[in-house]
Design an enzyme around this catalytic site. Structure first.
Site, PDB file in Angstrom:
ATOM      1  N   ARG A  63      47.383 -13.322  69.306  1.00  0.00           N
ATOM      2  CA  ARG A  63      46.053 -12.864  68.700  1.00  0.00           C
ATOM      3  C   ARG A  63      46.562 -11.980  67.553  1.00  0.00           C
ATOM      4  O   ARG A  63      45.773 -11.859  66.346  1.00  0.00           O
ATOM      5  CB  ARG A  63      45.436 -11.779  69.907  1.00  0.00           C
ATOM      6  CG  ARG A  63      44.782 -12.529  71.004  1.00  0.00           C
ATOM      7  CD  ARG A  63      44.447 -11.776  71.980  1.00  0.00           C
ATOM      8  NE  ARG A  63      43.399 -10.607  71.673  1.00  0.00           N
ATOM      9  CZ  ARG A  63      43.404  -9.586  72.211  1.00  0.00           C
ATOM     10  NH1 ARG A  63      44.122  -9.006  73.295  1.00  0.00           N
ATOM     11  NH2 ARG A  63      42.410  -8.485  71.743  1.00  0.00           N
ATOM     12  N   ARG A 121      35.476 -11.824  61.974  1.00  0.00           N
ATOM     13  CA  ARG A 121      36.796 -12.060  62.134  1.00  0.00           C
ATOM     14  C   ARG A 121      37.438 -13.088  61.162  1.00  0.00           C
ATOM     15  O   ARG A 121      38.769 -13.260  61.360  1.00  0.00           O
ATOM     16  CB  ARG A 121      37.131 -12.336  63.522  1.00  0.00           C
ATOM     17  CG  ARG A 121      38.049 -11.368  64.299  1.00  0.00           C
ATOM     18  CD  ARG A 121      37.965 -11.905  65.929  1.00  0.00           C
ATOM     19  NE  ARG A 121      38.761 -11.321  66.502  1.00  0.00           N
ATOM     20  CZ  ARG A 121      38.546 -10.221  67.392  1.00  0.00           C
ATOM     21  NH1 ARG A 121      37.304 -10.039  67.371  1.00  0.00           N
ATOM     22  NH2 ARG A 121      39.365  -9.920  68.376  1.00  0.00           N
ATOM     23  N   ARG A 175      46.918  -1.862  78.467  1.00  0.00           N
ATOM     24  CA  ARG A 175      45.502  -1.383  78.673  1.00  0.00           C
ATOM     25  C   ARG A 175      45.060  -2.006  79.957  1.00  0.00           C
ATOM     26  O   ARG A 175      45.403  -3.174  80.200  1.00  0.00           O
ATOM     27  CB  ARG A 175      44.842  -2.360  77.563  1.00  0.00           C
ATOM     28  CG  ARG A 175      43.238  -1.962  77.594  1.00  0.00           C
ATOM     29  CD  ARG A 175      42.693  -2.121  76.127  1.00  0.00           C
ATOM     30  NE  ARG A 175      42.901  -3.435  75.637  1.00  0.00           N
ATOM     31  CZ  ARG A 175      42.453  -3.945  74.548  1.00  0.00           C
ATOM     32  NH1 ARG A 175      41.968  -3.023  73.474  1.00  0.00           N
ATOM     33  NH2 ARG A 175      42.413  -5.131  74.014  1.00  0.00           N
ATOM     34  N   LYS A 205      39.851  -0.320  67.721  1.00  0.00           N
ATOM     35  CA  LYS A 205      38.446  -0.232  67.469  1.00  0.00           C
ATOM     36  C   LYS A 205      37.248   0.148  68.410  1.00  0.00           C
ATOM     37  O   LYS A 205      36.498   0.566  68.107  1.00  0.00           O
ATOM     38  CB  LYS A 205      37.934  -1.667  66.884  1.00  0.00           C
ATOM     39  CG  LYS A 205      38.910  -2.264  65.855  1.00  0.00           C
ATOM     40  CD  LYS A 205      38.530  -3.479  65.059  1.00  0.00           C
ATOM     41  CE  LYS A 205      38.803  -4.785  66.016  1.00  0.00           C
ATOM     42  NZ  LYS A 205      40.317  -5.133  66.307  1.00  0.00           N
ATOM     43  N   ARG A 227      42.885  -7.570  81.031  1.00  0.00           N
ATOM     44  CA  ARG A 227      42.220  -8.690  80.439  1.00  0.00           C
ATOM     45  C   ARG A 227      43.260  -9.970  80.447  1.00  0.00           C
ATOM     46  O   ARG A 227      44.394  -9.770  80.271  1.00  0.00           O
ATOM     47  CB  ARG A 227      41.784  -8.492  79.060  1.00  0.00           C
ATOM     48  CG  ARG A 227      40.568  -7.679  79.397  1.00  0.00           C
ATOM     49  CD  ARG A 227      40.093  -7.070  77.817  1.00  0.00           C
ATOM     50  NE  ARG A 227      40.414  -8.209  76.545  1.00  0.00           N
ATOM     51  CZ  ARG A 227      40.039  -7.676  75.467  1.00  0.00           C
ATOM     52  NH1 ARG A 227      39.430  -6.611  75.109  1.00  0.00           N
ATOM     53  NH2 ARG A 227      40.376  -8.710  74.335  1.00  0.00           N
TER      54      ARG A 227
END
Ligand code: AMP
Length: 211
Positions: A163, A89, A123, A14, A152
Site C-alpha cells: 500500500r 488517491r 491497528r 487520516k 484488517r
C-alpha cells in the site's frame, strides 16, 4: 464550512483526524475505504467486486470509486462541506473531483513511513467503527461495545508495504496537484493524535476566518 480533502500515506492518521474533525466542525466524514469495507461486510455486488483488490493492497478502479463519491457528495448533508478521507488517491480521481466539487483545502498529514508500518501493523478495528492500537489498548475487545476486535486483512505487514508503494506511485503526486491549485497545507503527523489535530484545526480555522 469547507470542502476538505485529507491526504497522507496509509496509516498517517487520516481516519482518526477525520473522526475528530467531524465532531468539531459538524461536517460529514466520507471514507471510501469505510464505504468499501461496509459493502464487503454486507456482501453487496460492489463489496464482492472490490474485496480481492483491497486484500492485495491495490486500488479499486477510478471509474467505480469516482461514481461512488460523486453520489455521496450529492447528498444534502454535504452541502455545507465535507471531510474526504482516502479520496482522491490518483490524479484521475482528483481531476474528476474538480469537475463536481473542487476542494477548498487539501491537508497533507506528513508521516515517517517506518512509523506508518508500526502504526498499521498494530491497528485493531471494531465493527462498531472504533479503532485501537495494540500499544495503547491491550484488550482484544472493544471498550465501547465489547465486541471482539479484528485486524484488517490489508493491515498485515506485507500488504502495508504494498500500500505504501502504491501511495508513492499513485497518490503522492496529488501533493503537487493541490499545491498548484493553491489549496495545499502540509502538517506534521509524527507528533501524535492531539498535536496533529491541533495543527489540522489551525489550518481549517485559518481558512474559515478569511472566507
Ligand atoms: P483506506 O481505508 O483508505 O486505507 O482504504 C482501504 C483500501 O480501499 C485501499 O487500500 C484501496 O484498496 C481501497 N480504496 C480506498 N479508497 C480508494 C480510492 N480513493 N481509490 C481506489 N481505491 C481505494
Amino acid at each position: 464550512m469547507a470542502r476538505i480533502v485529507l491526504l497522507g500515506a496509509p496509516g498517517a492518521g487520516k481516519g482518526t483526524q477525520a473522526a475528530l474533525l467531524k465532531e468539531k466542525y459538524a461536517l460529514p466524514h466520507i471514507s471510501t475505504g469505510d464505504i468499501f469495507r461496509a459493502n464487503i461486510r454486507e456482501g453487496t455486488p460492489l463489496g464482492i467486486k472490490v474485496k480481492a483488490i483491497i486484500d492485495r493492497g491495490e486500488l479499486v478502479p477510478d471509474e467505480l470509486t469516482v461514481a461512488l463519491v460523486k453520489d455521496r457528495l450529492a447528498q444534502p448533508d454535504c452541502k455545507k462541506g465535507y471531510i474526504l478521507d482516502g479520496f482522491p488517491r490518483t490524479i484521475a480521481q482528483a481531476e474528476a473531483l474538480e469537475g463536481f466539487s473542487a476542494p477548498e483545502l487539501a491537508i497533507d498529514i506528513d508521516v515517517d513511513h517506518e512509523a506508518v508500518v508500526r502504526r498499521i501493523a498494530g491497528r485493531r478495528m471494531c465493527k462498531c467503527g472504533e479503532t485501537y492500537h495494540t500499544s495503547t489498548h491491550a484488550s482484544a475487545e472493544c471498550a465501547k461495545c465489547g465486541a471482539k476486535l479484528y485486524q484488517r486483512d490489508d493491515d498485515k505487514e506485507d500488504v502495508v508495504r504494498e500500500r505504501l508503494r502504491v501511495y508513492e506511485a499513485q497518490t503522492k503526486p496529488l501533493i503537487d496537484f493541490y499545491a498548484s491549485r493553491g489549496v495545499l497545507h502540509t502538517v506534521d503527523g509524527n507528533g501524535g493524535v492531539e498535536s496533529t489535530f491541533a495543527l489540522v484545526s489551525e489550518v481549517i480555522d485559518g481558512h474559515n476566518k478569511v472566507r
